[in-house]
Design an enzyme around this catalytic site. Structure first.
Site, PDB file in Angstrom:
ATOM      1  N   THR A 141      -4.641   4.899  16.111  1.00 35.40           N
ATOM      2  CA  THR A 141      -5.074   5.691  17.199  1.00 35.40           C
ATOM      3  C   THR A 141      -4.374   7.383  16.925  1.00 35.40           C
ATOM      4  O   THR A 141      -3.990   7.933  16.446  1.00 35.40           O
ATOM      5  CB  THR A 141      -4.508   5.223  17.564  1.00 35.40           C
ATOM      6  N   ARG A 189     -10.467  -8.208  22.271  1.00 40.70           N
ATOM      7  CA  ARG A 189      -9.134  -7.549  23.001  1.00 40.70           C
ATOM      8  C   ARG A 189      -9.610  -6.131  23.198  1.00 40.70           C
ATOM      9  O   ARG A 189      -9.881  -5.689  22.999  1.00 40.70           O
ATOM     10  CB  ARG A 189      -8.783  -8.224  21.090  1.00 40.70           C
ATOM     11  N   GLY A 204      -6.059  -3.354  23.610  1.00 39.55           N
ATOM     12  CA  GLY A 204      -5.146  -3.033  23.662  1.00 39.55           C
ATOM     13  C   GLY A 204      -4.381  -2.009  24.729  1.00 39.55           C
ATOM     14  O   GLY A 204      -4.306  -2.177  25.716  1.00 39.55           O
ATOM     15  N   THR A 262       0.941   4.934  20.089  1.00 38.76           N
ATOM     16  CA  THR A 262       0.520   4.583  18.985  1.00 38.76           C
ATOM     17  C   THR A 262       0.904   2.953  18.306  1.00 38.76           C
ATOM     18  O   THR A 262       2.467   3.517  17.987  1.00 38.76           O
ATOM     19  CB  THR A 262       0.222   5.240  18.080  1.00 38.76           C
ATOM     20  N   GLY A 263       0.425   1.987  18.143  1.00 38.89           N
ATOM     21  CA  GLY A 263       1.200   1.118  17.247  1.00 38.89           C
ATOM     22  C   GLY A 263       0.687  -0.135  17.861  1.00 38.89           C
ATOM     23  O   GLY A 263      -0.027  -0.346  17.889  1.00 38.89           O
ATOM     24  N   GLY A 285      -0.399  -2.917  19.977  1.00 34.80           N
ATOM     25  CA  GLY A 285      -0.776  -2.585  21.229  1.00 34.80           C
ATOM     26  C   GLY A 285      -0.166  -3.710  22.024  1.00 34.80           C
ATOM     27  O   GLY A 285       0.516  -3.562  23.404  1.00 34.80           O
TER      28      GLY A 285
END
Ligand code: ASP
Length: 331
Positions: A196, A224, A226, A247-248, A250
């Site tokens: 992201t 989906r 996030g 970021t990661g 979600g």
């Protein structure tokens, strides 16, 4: 005589009060298992150059007296338009081989926010998020309605195939087929799930803005959503405390309301931004098993970049320091 001194004092304090804020911008291009051994020298140089270009684009807006929301969009647009990141062009594929993009933006002076989720045709989702902030009574629009709204706002629309890249396609296939494929530049091992982009900036008036834009997670179920378009999870800005873009993984960032939790610690517990970010990312999330990181800045323009993964594409530029970009733990 006294009158002149009095007027001079008033003028001087007025000038001091109107003191310009320190300008600052910080960006990320995703966190993950980013290891030097998995990144070719050429790819690394390209990523560093693109991050610098994004910082320069955002900082230029601030330097010209522009608003932090505009700076955030300028920086994010550079990364959205680059196939190197998982946002806009180069977004990951979902389970059914399509791209669904999420983005959000928030302004810390009045807590106004805008977000889009699951857009398929909007070239720059962060711009659509800003249109929601500016030109709609809502905070979040999703799917077809969000694309339609973006079109009404005269934003550039594209076919879903515009977001295609060979590299993400191979990544998706490898995950989908659960078999190893040999890629020429094996980024598969580095950021197949994440990537992201985000930016946080503070402008001359001391207004903080934060924004995040993503294609989500590779092979996600269609529909989906996030953390990136969720205010308080992937993005948050409040001039009383800080601005954050995450970021990661979600699902963890949503459940732990990561961006808001960090700002709340700064506001209510009077924690420094570094401490607050560290406690949430390296303690709470690590305990829970949530991979990822954040970038942010406080209302004095102090920057933070915290992550619990091997690496995070990131960088910052302030009125005191020239652009610096990093990929790995320390460089
Ligand atoms: N946080 C994003 C999501 O879960 C993915 C990422 O940051 O790379 O959609």
């Amino acid at each position: 005589m006294y009158k002149t001194v009095w007027i001079l004092t008033l003028l001087l304090s007025g000038t001091l009060m109107a003191k310009e804020h320190k300008l600052s911008i910080v960006i990320h291009g995703g966190a993950g298992t980013i290891l030097k051994k998995n990144l070719s020298g050429k790819k690394e140089a390209e990523i560093r150059a693109k991050l610098t270009q994004a910082l320069d684009a955002g900082y230029k807006v601030l330097e010209n007296g522009g608003e932090s929301t505009a700076a955030v969009m300028a920086a994010i647009n550079v990364m959205e338009n680059s196939p190197l990141f998982n946002s806009g062009k180069g977004a990951v594929y979902n389970k059914v081989g399509k791209h669904e993009l999420d983005a959000s933006i928030m302004r810390g002076s009045d807590l106004q926010a805008g977000a889009v989720a699951g857009v398929k045709k909007t070239k720059n989702p962060i711009n659509a998020a800003f249109e929601v902030l500016k030109n709609s009574p809502h905070v979040m629009l999703s799917g077809e309605g969000a694309d339609k709204f973006a079109k009404q706002q005269q934003l550039e629309m594209v076919n879903n195939s515009y977001f295609d890249t060979d590299y993400r396609y191979q990544q998706w296939q490898a995950i989908n087929d659960k078999k190893e494929v040999s890629l020429s530049e094996d980024l598969l091992k580095t950021d197949s799930k994440f990537g992201t982009v985000g930016a946080v900036a503070i402008d001359i008036n001391g207004t903080i803005a934060a924004g995040t834009s993503t294609g989500g997670m590779t092979n996600k179920a269609f529909g989906r959503i996030g953390d990136s378009p969720i205010i308080g999870a992937g993005t948050y800005a409040d001039d009383r405390s800080c601005g954050i873009s995450a970021t990661g993984h979600g699902e963890y960032f949503i459940r732990y309301a990561v961006a808001h939790d960090i700002c709340a610690r700064v506001l209510y517990k009077k924690n420094g931004l570094n401490q607050a970010a560290n406690e949430v990312i390296n303690q709470e999330l690590v305990k829970a098993g949530g991979d990822g990181g954040i970038i942010g800045l406080d209302n004095k323009g102090n920057v933070v970049m915290t992550f619990n993964t091997a690496g995070m594409y990131r960088g910052f530029k302030t009125s005191e320091k020239k652009a610096q970009v990093f990929i790995y733990k320390t460089n």
